[in-house]
Motif scaffolding. Structure first.
Motif, PDB file in Angstrom:
ATOM      1  N   SER A   8      18.407  13.016  18.574  1.00 54.03           N
ATOM      2  CA  SER A   8      17.032  12.856  18.104  1.00 54.03           C
ATOM      3  C   SER A   8      17.003  13.033  16.597  1.00 54.03           C
ATOM      4  O   SER A   8      17.853  13.717  16.019  1.00 54.03           O
ATOM      5  N   GLN A   9      15.984  12.438  15.970  1.00 55.31           N
ATOM      6  CA  GLN A   9      15.745  12.769  14.564  1.00 55.31           C
ATOM      7  C   GLN A   9      15.514  14.266  14.405  1.00 55.31           C
ATOM      8  O   GLN A   9      15.772  14.844  13.345  1.00 55.31           O
ATOM      9  N   MET A  10      15.048  14.920  15.477  1.00 57.36           N
ATOM     10  CA  MET A  10      14.800  16.354  15.447  1.00 57.36           C
ATOM     11  C   MET A  10      16.091  17.164  15.404  1.00 57.36           C
ATOM     12  O   MET A  10      16.058  18.385  15.318  1.00 57.36           O
ATOM     13  N   ALA A  11      17.231  16.475  15.440  1.00 56.10           N
ATOM     14  CA  ALA A  11      18.505  17.141  15.201  1.00 56.10           C
ATOM     15  C   ALA A  11      18.768  17.321  13.718  1.00 56.10           C
ATOM     16  O   ALA A  11      19.742  17.976  13.330  1.00 56.10           O
ATOM     17  N   HIS A  12      17.894  16.755  12.880  1.00 56.35           N
ATOM     18  CA  HIS A  12      18.098  16.787  11.435  1.00 56.35           C
ATOM     19  C   HIS A  12      16.918  17.400  10.685  1.00 56.35           C
ATOM     20  O   HIS A  12      17.007  17.617   9.471  1.00 56.35           O
ATOM     21  N   VAL A  13      15.827  17.649  11.379  1.00 52.46           N
ATOM     22  CA  VAL A  13      14.635  18.232  10.776  1.00 52.46           C
ATOM     23  C   VAL A  13      14.035  19.229  11.759  1.00 52.46           C
ATOM     24  O   VAL A  13      14.578  19.462  12.840  1.00 52.46           O
ATOM     25  N   GLY A  14      12.912  19.814  11.392  1.00 50.66           N
ATOM     26  CA  GLY A  14      12.146  20.636  12.315  1.00 50.66           C
ATOM     27  C   GLY A  14      10.909  19.892  12.758  1.00 50.66           C
ATOM     28  O   GLY A  14      10.537  18.872  12.181  1.00 50.66           O
TER      29      GLY A  14
END
Length: 254
Positions: free
Chosen positions: A146-152
């Motif tokens: 997920s993009q959430m692997a790189h941001v919060g």
């Protein structure tokens, strides 16, 4: 003068296992791999949706069969996948989200999300890799991250934690198995319109947050993922390993 030749994007003669194939991104990945010529084994907990998808794919001229399994059940998954392998390609799209403010996270929700998104993904990837190593074959192992692997993200502390973990073990496995010809990568989508994300898109505040973050001005569709998974599975990505392919409309470009 001899012109260079583009490596093949075809997957003829390859066997692919797609976990979480019963709907959404997993279903799209299964179709993409089948379109490229792979024989696709559809895996998920619910058998009837798998049968329905397999029938539809076969009617379209694709090669598909089913393997009902629960990725969170490590022992059963290992036994089933080992018995049906080796698989040249793995796409792990099985995943779970239970969103809440961090202060409201329960141990039960934490364990459920972590058991599937991290533990299940880790051991499924390991099982498919072991089959390839025993058969002395190369392969491409792809985890849907997920993009959430790189941001919060708002109300997503547990989900983000699991996807950051997937990125970590993907890089380590890529290092370990690279010389065996086994590539390990992730695909990191933004918000994709699927039945599982319908509740998010019903929340006006969340929609406003999403639209602000995605620079392309639209949310993702399952078709936005299909080309990426076919690429990573194929020889066209022969030197790509330990990588995260972000399909986020520019979300993480900030």
């Amino acid at each position: 003068m001899t012109l260079p030749k583009t490596p093949s994007f075809r997957l003829d003669g390859k066997r692919a296992l797609v976990a979480g194939a019963s709907s959404g991104i997993g279903e799209g990945c299964a179709v993409a791999l089948a379109e490229a010529g792979a024989h696709v084994t559809l895996a998920a907990r619910r058998e009837e949706p798998l049968n329905a998808l397999a029938r539809t794919m076969r009617a379209a001229g694709f090669d598909a069969d089913i393997l009902p399994l629960d990725v969170a059940d490590i022992a059963a998954t290992d036994a089933k996948v080992s018995a049906h392998g080796p698989f040249d390609v793995l796409v792990n799209s099985a995943g779970l989200a239970r969103h809440s403010p961090a202060l409201d996270t329960t141990p039960e929700d934490y364990d459920a999300v972590t058991d599937l998104n991290v533990k299940g993904a880790y051991f499924l990837t390991r099982t498919v890799a072991r089959g390839l190593i025993e058969a002395r074959k190369p392969g491409s192992l792809i985890n849907i991250s997920s993009q959430m692997a790189h941001v919060g993200g708002i109300d997503r502390a547990v989900y983000c934690a699991t996807k950051h973990a997937v990125e970590g073990f993907t890089k380590s496995m890529a290092i370990e198995w690279g010389k065996r010809g086994i590539r390990v990568n992730t695909i990191c989508p933004t918000f994709i319109r699927t039945p599982l994300t319908a509740q998010t898109f019903e929340n006006p505040e969340r929609v406003a947050w999403i639209e602000e973050k995605i620079k392309m001005g639209r949310v993702g569709e399952v078709t936005d993922i299909m080309g990426a998974v076919a690429y990573l599975a194929s020889d066209a990505a022969a030197l790509v390993t330990g990588a995260s392919l972000l399909i986020d409309g520019g979300w993480t470009a900030d």
